[in-house]
Design a protein around this motif. Structure first.
Motif, PDB file in Angstrom:
ATOM      1  N   GLU A   1       0.830  -1.204   0.000  1.00 52.14           N
ATOM      2  CA  GLU A   1       0.000   0.000   0.000  1.00 52.14           C
ATOM      3  C   GLU A   1       0.865   1.255   0.000  1.00 52.14           C
ATOM      4  O   GLU A   1       0.579   2.228  -0.702  1.00 52.14           O
ATOM      5  CB  GLU A   1      -0.958  -0.009   1.194  1.00 52.14           C
ATOM      6  CG  GLU A   1      -2.059  -1.044   1.095  1.00 52.14           C
ATOM      7  CD  GLU A   1      -1.577  -2.490   1.331  1.00 52.14           C
ATOM      8  OE1 GLU A   1      -0.500  -2.689   1.955  1.00 52.14           O
ATOM      9  OE2 GLU A   1      -2.249  -3.407   0.863  1.00 52.14           O
ATOM     10  N   GLU A   2       1.935   1.251   0.812  1.00 54.92           N
ATOM     11  CA  GLU A   2       2.846   2.398   0.840  1.00 54.92           C
ATOM     12  C   GLU A   2       3.528   2.592  -0.505  1.00 54.92           C
ATOM     13  O   GLU A   2       3.694   3.715  -0.980  1.00 54.92           O
ATOM     14  CB  GLU A   2       3.902   2.217   1.930  1.00 54.92           C
ATOM     15  CG  GLU A   2       3.368   2.326   3.332  1.00 54.92           C
ATOM     16  CD  GLU A   2       4.366   1.894   4.379  1.00 54.92           C
ATOM     17  OE1 GLU A   2       4.353   2.507   5.464  1.00 54.92           O
ATOM     18  OE2 GLU A   2       5.156   0.957   4.138  1.00 54.92           O
ATOM     19  N   CYS A   3       3.903   1.497  -1.116  1.00 49.17           N
ATOM     20  CA  CYS A   3       4.537   1.547  -2.433  1.00 49.17           C
ATOM     21  C   CYS A   3       3.572   2.102  -3.473  1.00 49.17           C
ATOM     22  O   CYS A   3       3.934   2.974  -4.274  1.00 49.17           O
ATOM     23  CB  CYS A   3       5.018   0.148  -2.819  1.00 49.17           C
ATOM     24  SG  CYS A   3       5.863   0.058  -4.404  1.00 49.17           S
ATOM     25  N   MET A   4       2.343   1.623  -3.456  1.00 49.58           N
ATOM     26  CA  MET A   4       1.341   2.110  -4.404  1.00 49.58           C
ATOM     27  C   MET A   4       1.133   3.609  -4.233  1.00 49.58           C
ATOM     28  O   MET A   4       1.075   4.348  -5.221  1.00 49.58           O
ATOM     29  CB  MET A   4       0.017   1.359  -4.205  1.00 49.58           C
ATOM     30  CG  MET A   4       0.064  -0.069  -4.673  1.00 49.58           C
ATOM     31  SD  MET A   4      -1.348  -1.113  -4.196  1.00 49.58           S
ATOM     32  CE  MET A   4      -2.741  -0.063  -4.332  1.00 49.58           C
TER      33      MET A   4
ATOM     34  N   ILE B   1       2.315   6.911 -11.320  1.00 48.83           N
ATOM     35  CA  ILE B   1       1.987   5.543 -11.730  1.00 48.83           C
ATOM     36  C   ILE B   1       0.678   5.172 -11.040  1.00 48.83           C
ATOM     37  O   ILE B   1       0.565   5.271  -9.816  1.00 48.83           O
ATOM     38  CB  ILE B   1       3.112   4.565 -11.353  1.00 48.83           C
ATOM     39  CG1 ILE B   1       4.386   4.933 -12.116  1.00 48.83           C
ATOM     40  CG2 ILE B   1       2.704   3.129 -11.636  1.00 48.83           C
ATOM     41  CD1 ILE B   1       5.615   4.181 -11.667  1.00 48.83           C
ATOM     42  N   GLN B   2      -0.293   4.773 -11.826  1.00 49.12           N
ATOM     43  CA  GLN B   2      -1.602   4.415 -11.282  1.00 49.12           C
ATOM     44  C   GLN B   2      -1.459   3.262 -10.291  1.00 49.12           C
ATOM     45  O   GLN B   2      -0.746   2.287 -10.558  1.00 49.12           O
ATOM     46  CB  GLN B   2      -2.557   4.003 -12.399  1.00 49.12           C
ATOM     47  CG  GLN B   2      -2.914   5.129 -13.337  1.00 49.12           C
ATOM     48  CD  GLN B   2      -3.727   6.200 -12.618  1.00 49.12           C
ATOM     49  OE1 GLN B   2      -4.631   5.906 -11.845  1.00 49.12           O
ATOM     50  NE2 GLN B   2      -3.379   7.451 -12.875  1.00 49.12           N
ATOM     51  N   PRO B   3      -2.132   3.354  -9.139  1.00 45.30           N
ATOM     52  CA  PRO B   3      -2.047   2.280  -8.139  1.00 45.30           C
ATOM     53  C   PRO B   3      -2.390   0.904  -8.695  1.00 45.30           C
ATOM     54  O   PRO B   3      -1.786  -0.093  -8.305  1.00 45.30           O
ATOM     55  CB  PRO B   3      -3.042   2.717  -7.063  1.00 45.30           C
ATOM     56  CG  PRO B   3      -3.050   4.207  -7.167  1.00 45.30           C
ATOM     57  CD  PRO B   3      -2.908   4.494  -8.643  1.00 45.30           C
ATOM     58  N   VAL B   4      -3.330   0.832  -9.628  1.00 41.98           N
ATOM     59  CA  VAL B   4      -3.696  -0.465 -10.198  1.00 41.98           C
ATOM     60  C   VAL B   4      -2.517  -1.083 -10.954  1.00 41.98           C
ATOM     61  O   VAL B   4      -2.344  -2.308 -10.951  1.00 41.98           O
ATOM     62  CB  VAL B   4      -4.963  -0.356 -11.088  1.00 41.98           C
ATOM     63  CG1 VAL B   4      -4.691   0.439 -12.351  1.00 41.98           C
ATOM     64  CG2 VAL B   4      -5.502  -1.727 -11.421  1.00 41.98           C
ATOM     65  N   VAL B   5      -1.683  -0.259 -11.569  1.00 44.59           N
ATOM     66  CA  VAL B   5      -0.507  -0.771 -12.288  1.00 44.59           C
ATOM     67  C   VAL B   5       0.491  -1.330 -11.270  1.00 44.59           C
ATOM     68  O   VAL B   5       0.996  -2.451 -11.431  1.00 44.59           O
ATOM     69  CB  VAL B   5       0.140   0.324 -13.157  1.00 44.59           C
ATOM     70  CG1 VAL B   5       1.443  -0.158 -13.766  1.00 44.59           C
ATOM     71  CG2 VAL B   5      -0.828   0.795 -14.232  1.00 44.59           C
ATOM     72  N   THR B   6       0.769  -0.548 -10.222  1.00 44.86           N
ATOM     73  CA  THR B   6       1.699  -1.007  -9.189  1.00 44.86           C
ATOM     74  C   THR B   6       1.186  -2.292  -8.548  1.00 44.86           C
ATOM     75  O   THR B   6       1.947  -3.251  -8.362  1.00 44.86           O
ATOM     76  CB  THR B   6       1.900   0.079  -8.116  1.00 44.86           C
ATOM     77  OG1 THR B   6       2.374   1.271  -8.746  1.00 44.86           O
ATOM     78  CG2 THR B   6       2.896  -0.365  -7.058  1.00 44.86           C
TER      79      THR B   6
END
Length: 92
Positions: A27-30, A39-44
């Motif tokens: 979650e932190e990375c996203m 970068i869209q969270p869904v991609v991460t």
């Protein structure tokens, strides 16, 4: 377009690895990649999940060790992220 998309995925993969070096949760990375690298969270999340599939044992151990263990302050983490993204943009 295939080359560009695979290059993008490799970049996200690299940035996730950098987040892992800083003991960041998924979650932190996203959140960090969304805020600092657009970068869209869904991609991460998608790339992270693929990495989990390929490296199940690592991510199981990482999940146990990342929970609350020795994280720096938010300011330190933000500074590390900014440096990481600056370094990544130099190589891109």
């Amino acid at each position: 377009m295939g080359d560009a998309s695979s290059s993008y995925v490799r970049m996200v993969h690299h940035l996730i690895e950098e987040c892992i070096l800083f003991n960041m949760s998924k979650e932190e990375c996203m959140e960090a990649l969304s805020q600092h690298a657009n970068i869209q969270p869904v991609v991460t999340s998608t790339v992270w999940k693929e990495l989990e599939k390929e490296n199940e044992a690592f991510f199981e151990a990482y999940g146990r060790s990342a929970r609350g263990e020795g994280r720096g302050s938010r300011v330190e983490t933000r500074q590390r992220i900014q440096k990481m993204l600056a370094d990544a943009s130099k190589t891109a």
